[in-house]
Design a protein around this motif. Structure first.
Motif, PDB file in Angstrom:
ATOM      1  N   ASN A  28      19.941 -17.983 -26.483  1.00 13.81           N
ATOM      2  CA  ASN A  28      19.921 -16.523 -26.591  1.00 13.81           C
ATOM      3  C   ASN A  28      18.532 -16.133 -27.099  1.00 13.81           C
ATOM      4  N   LEU A  29      17.633 -15.829 -26.170  1.00 10.94           N
ATOM      5  CA  LEU A  29      16.231 -15.586 -26.514  1.00 10.94           C
ATOM      6  C   LEU A  29      15.816 -14.158 -26.186  1.00 10.94           C
ATOM      7  N   VAL A  30      14.787 -13.684 -26.890  1.00  7.09           N
ATOM      8  CA  VAL A  30      14.225 -12.356 -26.622  1.00  7.09           C
ATOM      9  C   VAL A  30      12.706 -12.447 -26.652  1.00  7.09           C
ATOM     10  N   LYS A  31      12.057 -11.462 -26.043  1.00  8.36           N
ATOM     11  CA  LYS A  31      10.598 -11.381 -26.111  1.00  8.36           C
ATOM     12  C   LYS A  31      10.232 -10.498 -27.303  1.00  8.36           C
ATOM     13  N   LEU A  32       9.445 -11.053 -28.215  1.00  8.28           N
ATOM     14  CA  LEU A  32       8.991 -10.318 -29.398  1.00  8.28           C
ATOM     15  C   LEU A  32       7.565  -9.816 -29.143  1.00  8.28           C
ATOM     16  N   ASP A  33       7.413  -8.492 -29.074  1.00  8.49           N
ATOM     17  CA  ASP A  33       6.088  -7.891 -28.864  1.00  8.49           C
ATOM     18  C   ASP A  33       5.472  -7.510 -30.199  1.00  8.49           C
ATOM     19  N   ILE A  34       4.161  -7.631 -30.286  1.00  8.98           N
ATOM     20  CA  ILE A  34       3.432  -7.175 -31.465  1.00  8.98           C
ATOM     21  C   ILE A  34       2.504  -6.052 -31.036  1.00  8.98           C
ATOM     22  N   LEU A  35       2.630  -4.910 -31.710  1.00 13.39           N
ATOM     23  CA  LEU A  35       1.793  -3.743 -31.398  1.00 13.39           C
ATOM     24  C   LEU A  35       0.800  -3.536 -32.531  1.00 13.39           C
ATOM     25  N   VAL A  36      -0.471  -3.460 -32.194  1.00 11.00           N
ATOM     26  CA  VAL A  36      -1.517  -3.167 -33.173  1.00 11.00           C
ATOM     27  C   VAL A  36      -2.106  -1.811 -32.818  1.00 11.00           C
ATOM     28  N   ARG A  76       9.123  -9.829 -39.074  1.00  9.44           N
ATOM     29  CA  ARG A  76       8.716  -9.311 -40.386  1.00  9.44           C
ATOM     30  C   ARG A  76       7.618 -10.179 -41.003  1.00  9.44           C
ATOM     31  N   ARG A  77       7.807 -11.512 -40.945  1.00  7.29           N
ATOM     32  CA  ARG A  77       6.794 -12.401 -41.543  1.00  7.29           C
ATOM     33  C   ARG A  77       5.473 -12.330 -40.781  1.00  7.29           C
ATOM     34  N   LEU A  78       5.572 -12.155 -39.461  1.00  8.12           N
ATOM     35  CA  LEU A  78       4.356 -12.111 -38.654  1.00  8.12           C
ATOM     36  C   LEU A  78       3.531 -10.858 -38.935  1.00  8.12           C
ATOM     37  N   VAL A  79       4.177  -9.689 -39.051  1.00  9.28           N
ATOM     38  CA  VAL A  79       3.398  -8.470 -39.323  1.00  9.28           C
ATOM     39  C   VAL A  79       2.806  -8.518 -40.734  1.00  9.28           C
ATOM     40  N   GLU A  80       3.535  -9.164 -41.669  1.00  4.98           N
ATOM     41  CA  GLU A  80       2.982  -9.323 -43.030  1.00  4.98           C
ATOM     42  C   GLU A  80       1.733 -10.194 -42.994  1.00  4.98           C
ATOM     43  N   LYS A  81       1.792 -11.267 -42.198  1.00  2.55           N
ATOM     44  CA  LYS A  81       0.648 -12.174 -42.085  1.00  2.55           C
ATOM     45  C   LYS A  81      -0.525 -11.480 -41.398  1.00  2.55           C
ATOM     46  N   LEU A  82      -0.228 -10.700 -40.353  1.00  2.79           N
ATOM     47  CA  LEU A  82      -1.291  -9.993 -39.626  1.00  2.79           C
ATOM     48  C   LEU A  82      -1.969  -8.954 -40.509  1.00  2.79           C
ATOM     49  N   LYS A  83      -1.205  -8.357 -41.399  1.00  3.85           N
ATOM     50  CA  LYS A  83      -1.793  -7.369 -42.325  1.00  3.85           C
ATOM     51  C   LYS A  83      -2.867  -8.031 -43.200  1.00  3.85           C
ATOM     52  N   GLU A  84      -2.653  -9.325 -43.516  1.00  2.00           N
ATOM     53  CA  GLU A  84      -3.614 -10.044 -44.366  1.00  2.00           C
ATOM     54  C   GLU A  84      -4.895 -10.383 -43.608  1.00  2.00           C
ATOM     55  N   VAL A  85      -4.773 -10.663 -42.285  1.00  2.00           N
ATOM     56  CA  VAL A  85      -5.937 -11.190 -41.558  1.00  2.00           C
ATOM     57  C   VAL A  85      -6.694 -10.148 -40.731  1.00  2.00           C
ATOM     58  N   ILE A  86      -6.047  -9.014 -40.383  1.00  2.00           N
ATOM     59  CA  ILE A  86      -6.772  -7.979 -39.626  1.00  2.00           C
ATOM     60  C   ILE A  86      -7.594  -7.154 -40.608  1.00  2.00           C
ATOM     61  N   PRO A  87      -8.910  -7.087 -40.418  1.00  2.00           N
ATOM     62  CA  PRO A  87      -9.750  -6.371 -41.378  1.00  2.00           C
ATOM     63  C   PRO A  87      -9.483  -4.862 -41.368  1.00  2.00           C
ATOM     64  N   ARG A  88      -9.750  -4.234 -42.525  1.00  2.00           N
ATOM     65  CA  ARG A  88      -9.567  -2.778 -42.619  1.00  2.00           C
ATOM     66  C   ARG A  88     -10.595  -2.074 -41.745  1.00  2.00           C
ATOM     67  N   GLN A  89     -10.169  -0.950 -41.149  1.00  2.00           N
ATOM     68  CA  GLN A  89     -11.030  -0.154 -40.277  1.00  2.00           C
ATOM     69  C   GLN A  89     -11.219   1.225 -40.930  1.00  2.00           C
ATOM     70  N   PRO A 138      -6.166   4.039 -40.735  1.00  2.00           N
ATOM     71  CA  PRO A 138      -5.036   3.153 -41.011  1.00  2.00           C
ATOM     72  C   PRO A 138      -4.561   2.518 -39.698  1.00  2.00           C
ATOM     73  N   ILE A 139      -4.257   1.219 -39.726  1.00  2.00           N
ATOM     74  CA  ILE A 139      -3.838   0.511 -38.518  1.00  2.00           C
ATOM     75  C   ILE A 139      -2.379   0.073 -38.670  1.00  2.00           C
ATOM     76  N   PRO A 140      -1.455   0.696 -37.922  1.00  2.00           N
ATOM     77  CA  PRO A 140      -0.068   0.233 -37.968  1.00  2.00           C
ATOM     78  C   PRO A 140       0.101  -1.066 -37.168  1.00  2.00           C
ATOM     79  N   ILE A 141       0.834  -2.020 -37.746  1.00  2.00           N
ATOM     80  CA  ILE A 141       1.163  -3.275 -37.055  1.00  2.00           C
ATOM     81  C   ILE A 141       2.680  -3.318 -36.950  1.00  2.00           C
ATOM     82  N   GLN A 142       3.197  -3.419 -35.719  1.00  2.00           N
ATOM     83  CA  GLN A 142       4.637  -3.342 -35.506  1.00  2.00           C
ATOM     84  C   GLN A 142       5.137  -4.524 -34.688  1.00  2.00           C
ATOM     85  N   ALA A 143       6.346  -4.967 -35.020  1.00  2.00           N
ATOM     86  CA  ALA A 143       7.032  -5.975 -34.204  1.00  2.00           C
ATOM     87  C   ALA A 143       8.162  -5.257 -33.475  1.00  2.00           C
ATOM     88  N   ALA A 144       8.296  -5.509 -32.166  1.00  2.00           N
ATOM     89  CA  ALA A 144       9.292  -4.773 -31.383  1.00  2.00           C
ATOM     90  C   ALA A 144      10.004  -5.696 -30.406  1.00  2.00           C
TER      91      ALA A 144
END
Length: 581
Positions: free
Chosen positions: A466-474, A496-509, A512-518
């Motif tokens: 039972n699999l799904v495609k997880l999209d990440i929106l930056v 949830r863990r992936l967007v938290e990790k991405l928040k740490e590694v994507i530099p501030r611009q 504000p940059i929303p990072i979403q998992a969908a």
């Protein structure tokens, strides 16, 4: 015939290459002042402290006034490069199985042990690092006898100091048989190949019958390719050229061919007019994980392709296909034997060819309605039949960590299938989805066992999933390189863990940059990278406050435009964040 063909096999870091150094010293092939791990010639091999490519070296040794010729094959120990081990075992009569006295039998020890048994080789068990204060010689001896060896068969050595290595050489002479002729006609197995830009394709071969001379016309059975032998020789480890190779010998053949793809590893060389059947080759390497490589500069695409072609000259397991992405441009979907194989390839592309590349999240082969896919963009959420690969995993760890390992197997959607004690350790077998092994399993296993566990895996079957495609929106735009196929049950936690990790590694611009998992159109997790606030009022000294307000309003309007049209710089660490969740 006083020839001994043997391979040195072991788990990673158990001392194969250092033992090869000592054997070469005792045989007089190198002096004592040579660099350590001489056979690890690739810069990355020396840096990572691992063997990646197998090496075939000819040595001479006099015992009881008789001259013996050794063909020594040093092999990799890491699970990703076990296909190199299977290549070497097809070319020898015996193997030296090295076990580290401080660690005992490990997962890859066992995998190599079974590979050698399948090849009907004579095995010499060796306990290495007996000079170490942490050595557990008695326990390691017990583990080896548990595999069926007798106590008097086990040779104890210190590859570092040289203690016991001469006893090992004597055991090689006494126990490993001389090669026997399978046929009177030329029959040579190719177990490695490389392209010399000045000469042509160079094949490393083992002769199972007949004789091969410089100037001979030869036929490669599998490809039906004919060629002329330009030169013949062997490594000592320096190359030495000779007039011919005879049955039982190992050496290299310089051909007149310029296309490496026509010289397949596992193929048989014969004389064109002699009827000879193909020799049994070796297990062909199949990629188990897939990543996309995109050059950061789109103009470098042809350079990337050319660089991979060159790497494939010495690594026949590499395979790829072209792909294109709206956000990342043209790239290649590359198949690898494991994550270390992918990491080594990426580092070689960057160091040796000066390429700057973006590497996407890893994936595996899925069966979707009978089609095989490995790209998230090809996933069909309406598919009726979805199947994923499972791997048979073998874990070795001290017995006290059994509870923590069982919990990890459960968290990874796995099931334990077998448990047995091996000395002071436990051997745990489980079936786990391959996808779960690739993402974080190794690091988590090392963490819960304080670094003591080792594991090996082999893809065994496909099961319904039972699999799904997880999209990440930056910044509200989907990023193809971050999308992945995951278990529906674990999708929210991974997102949830992936967007938290991405928040740490994507530099501030500047915005504000929303990072979403969908999943589909539904947002399941969100984090925001806060904006820098540029001080647009710093040049004002006093004056009317309305001037200050006007500048701040102007800045706000500019930020709105950036939100709508702005491009976000995403660093390479973001694409690798998936491996650390």
């Amino acid at each position: 015939m006083n020839i001994r063909n043997f391979a040195i096999i072991a788990h990673i870091d158990h001392g194969k290459s250092t033992l090869a150094d000592r054997i070469m010293e005792i045989c007089g092939a190198v002096g004592k002042d040579h660099r350590q791990q001489l056979l690890d010639s690739l810069e990355l091999e020396r840096e990572h402290g691992i063997t990646i490519k197998l090496k075939a070296i000819r040595l001479n040794y006099t015992f009881n006034s008789q001259l013996y010729t050794f063909n020594l094959l040093d092999t990799p120990g890491h699970v990703d490069f076990s296909y190199e081990v299977s290549r070497s075992l097809a070319s020898v009569e015996g193997a030296v199985l090295v076990v580290d006295a401080t660690q005992g039998v490990q997962a890859q020890t066992l995998a190599n042990f079974h590979l050698a048994l399948e090849s009907n080789l004579i095995l010499i068990p060796v306990i290495n690092k007996i000079d170490s204060p942490q050595a557990k010689i008695k326990e390691t001896e017990k583990e080896l006898t548990g595999l069926g060896f007798k106590g008097n068969e086990i040779v104890k050595v210190s590859a570092k100091t040289g203690e016991g290595v001469e006893n090992l050489i004597n055991a090689i002479i006494a126990r490993i048989p001389s090669p026997s002729d399978l046929t009177s006609q030329l029959s040579a197995l190719i177990f490695d190949s490389a392209l010399d830009p000045y000469k042509g394709v160079v094949a490393t071969v083992r002769l199972f019958g007949g004789k091969l001379k410089a100037g001979d016309e030869i036929l490669l059975i599998a490809g039906g390719t004919k060629s002329t032998v330009l030169q013949i020789g062997y490594l000592t480890p320096a190359p030495k050229y000779v007039q011919n190779l005879e049955s039982g010998e190992v050496g290299f053949v310089v051909t007149s061919l310029k296309d490496l793809s026509s010289v397949k590893v596992g193929d048989t060389i014969v004389h064109p007019n002699e009827p000879v059947v193909s020799l049994p080759g070796y297990r062909q390497a199949k990629p188990v994980i897939f990543l996309s490589f995109f050059p950061t500069d789109t103009k470098d695409f042809s350079k990337l392709k050319e660089a991979l072609e060159r790497l494939r000259l010495n690594d026949s397991s590499l395979s790829w296909a072209s792909e294109s992405s709206l956000s990342l441009g043209q790239g290649l979907r590359v198949g690898f034997l494991g994550l270390l194989h992918a990491q080594i390839t990426q580092e070689r592309l960057e160091r040796e060819y000066g390429l700057d590349i973006i590497v996407t999240s890893p994936s595996v082969n899925f069966e979707i309605d009978g089609r095989v896919i490995n790209k998230p963009s090809d996933f069909d959420p309406t598919a009726k039949s979805v199947r994923e690969p499972y791997a048979l995993v073998t874990i070795f760890a001290p017995q006290k960590y059994y509870g923590a390992i069982s919990q990890l197997i459960y968290e990874k959607r796995g099931e334990q299938t077998n448990l047995e004690n091996v000395g002071a350790s436990q051997k745990i077998e489980a079936k786990i989805p391959l996808l779960e092994i690739l993402i974080g399993f190794y690091d988590q296993l090392k963490t819960v066992t304080s670094g003591y566990a080792s594991f090996d895996f082999e893809v065994s079957e496909y099961r319904d999933a039972n699999l799904v495609k997880l999209d990440i929106l930056v910044n509200r735009d989907p990023v193809e390189g971050l999308a992945q196929i995951v278990s529906r049950k674990r999708a929210e936690g991974i997102g949830r863990r992936l967007v938290e990790k991405l928040k740490e590694v994507i530099p501030r611009q500047n915005i504000p940059i929303p990072i979403q998992a969908a999943i589909g159109g539904k947002i399941i997790a969100r984090e925001t990278v806060p904006a820098f606030r540029k001080d647009v009022t710093q040049k004002l000294y006093g004056g009317d406050v309305t001037r200050k307000t006007k500048l701040l309003e102007k800045q706000k309007k500019g930020k709105k435009r950036m939100k709508r049209f702005g491009q976000v710089e995403i660093p390479q660490e973001a694409f690798l964040a998936v491996l650390k969740i």
